[in-house]
Write an enzyme that holds these catalytic residues in place. Sequence first.
Site, PDB file in Angstrom:
ATOM      1  N   GLU A  49       0.814  -1.222   0.000  1.00  0.00           N
ATOM      2  CA  GLU A  49       0.000   0.000   0.000  1.00  0.00           C
ATOM      3  C   GLU A  49       0.846   1.270   0.000  1.00  0.00           C
ATOM      4  O   GLU A  49       0.489   2.263   0.632  1.00  0.00           O
ATOM      5  CB  GLU A  49      -0.995  -0.001   1.168  1.00  0.00           C
ATOM      6  CG  GLU A  49      -2.167  -0.937   0.935  1.00  0.00           C
ATOM      7  CD  GLU A  49      -3.405  -0.594   1.754  1.00  0.00           C
ATOM      8  OE1 GLU A  49      -3.499   0.545   2.257  1.00  0.00           O
ATOM      9  OE2 GLU A  49      -4.279  -1.465   1.881  1.00  0.00           O
ATOM     10  N   HIS A 272      -2.188  -0.832   9.979  1.00  0.00           N
ATOM     11  CA  HIS A 272      -1.724  -2.204  10.200  1.00  0.00           C
ATOM     12  C   HIS A 272      -0.498  -2.169  11.109  1.00  0.00           C
ATOM     13  O   HIS A 272       0.224  -1.168  11.155  1.00  0.00           O
ATOM     14  CB  HIS A 272      -1.332  -2.875   8.880  1.00  0.00           C
ATOM     15  CG  HIS A 272      -2.500  -3.232   8.015  1.00  0.00           C
ATOM     16  ND1 HIS A 272      -2.777  -4.522   7.619  1.00  0.00           N
ATOM     17  CD2 HIS A 272      -3.466  -2.464   7.453  1.00  0.00           C
ATOM     18  CE1 HIS A 272      -3.855  -4.533   6.856  1.00  0.00           C
ATOM     19  NE2 HIS A 272      -4.292  -3.292   6.732  1.00  0.00           N
TER      20      HIS A 272
END
Length: 423
Positions: A49, A272
């Site tokens: 990402e 995350h």
Amino acid sequence: MKPNFTLRLRVFNLNCWGIPFLSKHRADRVKRLGDFLNMESFDLALLEEVWSEQDFQYLRQKLLPTYPAAHYFRSGIIGSGLCVFSKHPIQEFTQHVFTLNGYPYMIHHCDWFCGKAVGLLVLHLSGLVLNAYVTHLHAEYNRQKDIYLAHRVAQAWELAQFIHHTSKKADVVLLCGDLNLHPKDLGCRLLKEWTGLHDAYLETRDFKGSEEGCTMVPKNCYVKHQELGPFPLGIRIDYILYKAVSGLYISCKTFKTTTGHDPYSGPPFSDHEALMATLCVRHSPPQHNPSPTHGPAESSPLTSVLREAWAEVDQGMAQAHWWATMAGYAVGLGLLLLALLCALAAGGWMREAALLLWTPSIGLVLGAGAFYLFHVQEAKGLCKTRAELQHVLGRAREAQDLGSESQPALLLGQQERDRAEEQ
């Protein structure tokens, strides 16, 4: 290599949540991540990402003294978001974009536009060949009604096949990434069983981090509690997986995760949690760690999970065919409507109404046509996956008929046999 040879490999993995204009505090988080990676000096840092190539270029320059080798995997319209930084020279790299990746008309989910993929880089370390893979699979979005389940299972199988076929010359295989799969999900079990990869969190004897190794936790200020659903402690969807070929033994000495903030108790790097593992590779496994035994092929975990995957993909294929059929009917209806409007306009009857309906009728034909073509493509992609799974299951039945005692060993051992033949 010396008989007492040992290779120590420190690995870092993080889904960076780097969506331009949408992710909070992106620039600050990228800067702090770069500082941390320079300070820790891992052998490999694999990131997901990193949607902005500017962020990659910033990290590339910042990390250049510590990580002289780097690569950004480009794909799709937005990009795969995958990149890697290495202390060691990269000998080769390539990538594979998944055949199925969601639906283009689900614009708010964006997965189709990203071109989700798996990236591979090959390193030569102390005479060993290391294949390192980084990937990011399709997101789940709704666990109770997962409309992407067939796609995500197909991606897991495609990932497993890519690793299986590209790692035949490798001594060590490493897979890092956001799989968007819980440990007991079908896709995760399929990937592990077919490739023989080991989970660093489950294998290590020295773990420090979030409870149950979760990689999205409620303590993280960027995590919305509704994203965790029925999992109050968090979810584990990011992984470091590994294996070594016969004659080598690999173990995870330490495994750490962040716990809702960065390792120095500052704001988190992402929504995350980061994963950090220390892997050790050496000759021959220790005597106290015998190879696991497997039961008959028919009852083996591999055969069972292959059947589950086949059933799920088959159901997804039937659904894709249904949508394609409905879209085909809509195209036919639109063409009939256009023909009727042309006849009315030519005859002078209801000419103005016919002209008003002309544009939406063309829109119906074009929209339904695009819908039809996409779902035909989806059905073919799922058909390909189903055929591969069917072939492997057929081999399993043949092996059972021949009295094979260990189907997983038969199937997974093909990689070692191919490698031996090449040598």
